[in-house]
Design a protein around this motif. Sequence first.
Motif, PDB file in Angstrom:
ATOM      1  N   ASP A  67       0.823  -1.183  -0.045  1.00  0.00           N
ATOM      2  CA  ASP A  67       0.125  -0.051  -0.025  1.00  0.00           C
ATOM      3  C   ASP A  67       0.885   0.851   0.228  1.00  0.00           C
ATOM      4  OD1 ASP A  67      -1.571   1.819   0.205  1.00  0.00           O
ATOM      5  OD2 ASP A  67      -2.431   0.888   1.927  1.00  0.00           O
ATOM      6  N   LEU A  68       0.648   1.825  -1.098  1.00  0.00           N
ATOM      7  CA  LEU A  68       1.590   3.343  -1.041  1.00  0.00           C
ATOM      8  C   LEU A  68       1.229   4.295   0.184  1.00  0.00           C
ATOM      9  CD1 LEU A  68       2.090   2.985  -4.931  1.00  0.00           C
ATOM     10  CD2 LEU A  68       3.320   2.419  -3.527  1.00  0.00           C
ATOM     11  N   ILE A  69      -0.072   4.747  -0.189  1.00  0.00           N
ATOM     12  CA  ILE A  69      -0.702   5.124   0.707  1.00  0.00           C
ATOM     13  C   ILE A  69       0.351   5.513   2.406  1.00  0.00           C
ATOM     14  CG2 ILE A  69      -2.322   6.453   2.484  1.00  0.00           C
ATOM     15  CD1 ILE A  69      -3.826   6.120  -0.174  1.00  0.00           C
ATOM     16  N   ASP A 185      13.622   1.962  -2.537  1.00  0.00           N
ATOM     17  CA  ASP A 185      13.160   0.840  -2.677  1.00  0.00           C
ATOM     18  C   ASP A 185      12.104   0.108  -3.921  1.00  0.00           C
ATOM     19  OD1 ASP A 185      14.391  -0.410  -0.367  1.00  0.00           O
ATOM     20  OD2 ASP A 185      13.005  -0.307   0.941  1.00  0.00           O
ATOM     21  N   LEU A 186      11.036   1.239  -4.050  1.00  0.00           N
ATOM     22  CA  LEU A 186      10.286   1.318  -5.244  1.00  0.00           C
ATOM     23  C   LEU A 186      10.936   1.130  -6.709  1.00  0.00           C
ATOM     24  CD1 LEU A 186       7.531   1.725  -6.338  1.00  0.00           C
ATOM     25  CD2 LEU A 186       7.203   4.077  -6.074  1.00  0.00           C
ATOM     26  N   LEU A 191      12.545  -1.772 -11.765  1.00  0.00           N
ATOM     27  CA  LEU A 191      13.623  -2.072 -12.449  1.00  0.00           C
ATOM     28  C   LEU A 191      14.142  -3.924 -12.345  1.00  0.00           C
ATOM     29  CD1 LEU A 191      16.385   0.674 -11.442  1.00  0.00           C
ATOM     30  CD2 LEU A 191      14.401   0.422 -13.540  1.00  0.00           C
ATOM     31  N   LEU A 192      14.083  -4.249 -10.845  1.00  0.00           N
ATOM     32  CA  LEU A 192      13.510  -5.273 -10.657  1.00  0.00           C
ATOM     33  C   LEU A 192      15.510  -6.136 -10.957  1.00  0.00           C
ATOM     34  CD1 LEU A 192      10.517  -7.398 -12.485  1.00  0.00           C
ATOM     35  CD2 LEU A 192      11.100  -7.019  -9.998  1.00  0.00           C
ATOM     36  N   THR A 193      16.073  -5.292 -10.429  1.00  0.00           N
ATOM     37  CA  THR A 193      17.998  -5.623  -9.861  1.00  0.00           C
ATOM     38  C   THR A 193      17.760  -6.194  -8.741  1.00  0.00           C
ATOM     39  OG1 THR A 193      17.708  -3.424  -7.954  1.00  0.00           O
ATOM     40  CG2 THR A 193      18.035  -2.621 -10.830  1.00  0.00           C
ATOM     41  N   THR A 197      23.264  -4.624  -7.556  1.00  0.00           N
ATOM     42  CA  THR A 197      22.715  -3.670  -8.442  1.00  0.00           C
ATOM     43  C   THR A 197      22.498  -2.238  -7.400  1.00  0.00           C
ATOM     44  OG1 THR A 197      23.091  -4.467 -10.508  1.00  0.00           O
ATOM     45  CG2 THR A 197      22.173  -2.610 -10.327  1.00  0.00           C
ATOM     46  N   ALA A 198      21.169  -2.841  -6.549  1.00  0.00           N
ATOM     47  CA  ALA A 198      20.425  -2.146  -5.621  1.00  0.00           C
ATOM     48  C   ALA A 198      21.599  -1.187  -5.024  1.00  0.00           C
ATOM     49  CB  ALA A 198      19.905  -3.140  -4.727  1.00  0.00           C
TER      50      ALA A 198
END
Length: 227
Positions: A67-69, A185-186, A191-193, A197-198
């Motif tokens: 939940d982004l909110i 994190d979003l 990017l599915l790294t 890479t993260a």
Amino acid sequence: MTLYHFGNCLALIYTPYYFSYKYSGLSEYGAFWKCIQAGGIYMFTQLCKMLVLATFFPFTDNAENPDLISEFLKSTVDLADIIGMYVVLAGIPGKGHSKVLTAGIGWATAEVILSRALLLWVGTRGQEFDWRYIQKCLESNVSLIQHISTVTLIWLWSRHDLQKTFKPIVTGLIVFNCYKPMLLDLLISVLLTGPWTALLIKAFVTLCVGVVTLQIYAGLAQAIGIY
């Protein structure tokens, strides 16, 4: 092998903190107890944050559809760190660079001890080597730069002689640092790294913020002669 891995991780995570304190001149200012004080305020701030998060944002296992909110509101609680750092700065006498480094290193050291010591003690003493702990150690070094940059931004924001053109930039960077973990994190999830890479993305963004902060601080320090 287990002992070697544990010692290697300890050296990798804590040596930059020791060198930052030793060679920044803080030892000459007798700033050790001020760093301890900063660590105490850090612990109190984290306790308050935990109480707020546990009360208003109970844990839910919904990693696939976050939940982004709710995540945004959780990140807003990190504004308490800004208040805590401001309190630390207010309680440290001296010139700008000593105040900033004492507060930043004290705050970062308290975080790395509380969040990494038990993880290393339990994890790196296992029978198998795992790169995850090396990544955590490197991430802690990135956090050191982040905390010093954040404290510097708070110090700049509190200055009345800061140029008005820099005020929105400083304020924006402070707010960005609060929400940076959520935003990164979003981005990483989109990017599915991989983990390395993260880590590079986090280090690059932190370094960019640090360079901008250093430029603003250097300009103000040169103008008012606080080196």
